[in-house]
Design a protein around this motif. Structure first.
Motif, PDB file in Angstrom:
ATOM      1  N   VAL A  10      88.895  41.625  -1.111  1.00 38.01           N
ATOM      2  CA  VAL A  10      90.318  41.301  -1.269  1.00 38.01           C
ATOM      3  C   VAL A  10      91.079  41.525   0.032  1.00 38.01           C
ATOM      4  N   CYS A  11      90.952  42.756   0.594  1.00 34.95           N
ATOM      5  CA  CYS A  11      91.770  43.070   1.770  1.00 34.95           C
ATOM      6  C   CYS A  11      90.941  43.175   3.045  1.00 34.95           C
ATOM      7  N   SER A  12      89.632  42.945   2.945  1.00 32.20           N
ATOM      8  CA  SER A  12      88.730  42.962   4.095  1.00 32.20           C
ATOM      9  C   SER A  12      88.635  44.331   4.756  1.00 32.20           C
ATOM     10  N   GLU A  13      89.022  45.382   4.076  1.00 29.11           N
ATOM     11  CA  GLU A  13      88.892  46.738   4.595  1.00 29.11           C
ATOM     12  C   GLU A  13      87.496  47.238   4.279  1.00 29.11           C
ATOM     13  N   GLU A  14      86.945  48.041   5.217  1.00 27.96           N
ATOM     14  CA  GLU A  14      85.657  48.664   4.929  1.00 27.96           C
ATOM     15  C   GLU A  14      85.873  49.868   4.034  1.00 27.96           C
ATOM     16  N   PHE A  15      84.950  50.058   3.109  1.00 29.98           N
ATOM     17  CA  PHE A  15      85.065  51.217   2.227  1.00 29.98           C
ATOM     18  C   PHE A  15      83.677  51.676   1.851  1.00 29.98           C
ATOM     19  N   GLU A  16      83.595  52.942   1.442  1.00 29.10           N
ATOM     20  CA  GLU A  16      82.323  53.496   0.999  1.00 29.10           C
ATOM     21  C   GLU A  16      82.139  53.167  -0.470  1.00 29.10           C
ATOM     22  N   LEU A  17      81.018  52.561  -0.755  1.00 27.06           N
ATOM     23  CA  LEU A  17      80.717  52.250  -2.147  1.00 27.06           C
ATOM     24  C   LEU A  17      80.113  53.489  -2.786  1.00 27.06           C
ATOM     25  N   LYS A  18      80.955  54.257  -3.423  1.00 26.67           N
ATOM     26  CA  LYS A  18      80.486  55.482  -4.051  1.00 26.67           C
ATOM     27  C   LYS A  18      79.990  55.186  -5.454  1.00 26.67           C
ATOM     28  N   PRO A  19      78.940  55.895  -5.844  1.00 25.57           N
ATOM     29  CA  PRO A  19      78.457  55.673  -7.207  1.00 25.57           C
ATOM     30  C   PRO A  19      79.534  56.036  -8.221  1.00 25.57           C
ATOM     31  N   GLY A  20      79.687  55.225  -9.214  1.00 27.49           N
ATOM     32  CA  GLY A  20      80.680  55.495 -10.247  1.00 27.49           C
ATOM     33  C   GLY A  20      82.058  55.036  -9.881  1.00 27.49           C
ATOM     34  N   LYS A  21      82.180  54.329  -8.746  1.00 29.15           N
ATOM     35  CA  LYS A  21      83.493  53.810  -8.365  1.00 29.15           C
ATOM     36  C   LYS A  21      83.949  52.791  -9.411  1.00 29.15           C
ATOM     37  N   PRO A  22      85.119  52.947  -9.921  1.00 23.83           N
ATOM     38  CA  PRO A  22      85.594  51.983 -10.923  1.00 23.83           C
ATOM     39  C   PRO A  22      85.901  50.645 -10.291  1.00 23.83           C
TER      40      PRO A  22
END
Ligand SMILES: [Zn+2]
Length: 73
Positions: A10-22
């Motif tokens: 959506v916003c092209s920001e990098e993020f950590e894909l954490k387990p259980g992320k909603p």
């Protein structure tokens, strides 16, 4: 502990894909948030909007009045 880095769809920001992320796996936490906040913000904006609109009308009326008075005198 490192999490895989993903780029938000959506916003092209990098993020950590954490387990259980909603939410979606290809969306950052901010973009995964459901629009629960929208109705509250909208309600507040409506009240504000109504107030500012009333004030704007009042100001416009006053300006018109001043203009008319200035013309008369
Ligand atoms: Zn995002």
């Amino acid at each position: 502990m490192a999490f895989p880095i993903k780029v938000c769809a959506v916003c092209s920001e990098e993020f950590e894909l954490k387990p259980g992320k909603p939410g979606f796996a290809n969306r950052c936490p901010a973009c995964s948030e459901p629009e629960e906040t929208t109705p509250v913000a909208k309600r507040g904006m409506d009240a504000d909007e109504r107030t500012s609109q009333k004030e704007a009308n009042e100001a416009r009326r006053q300006a018109m009045r001043n203009l008319l008075y200035r013309k008369d005198s």
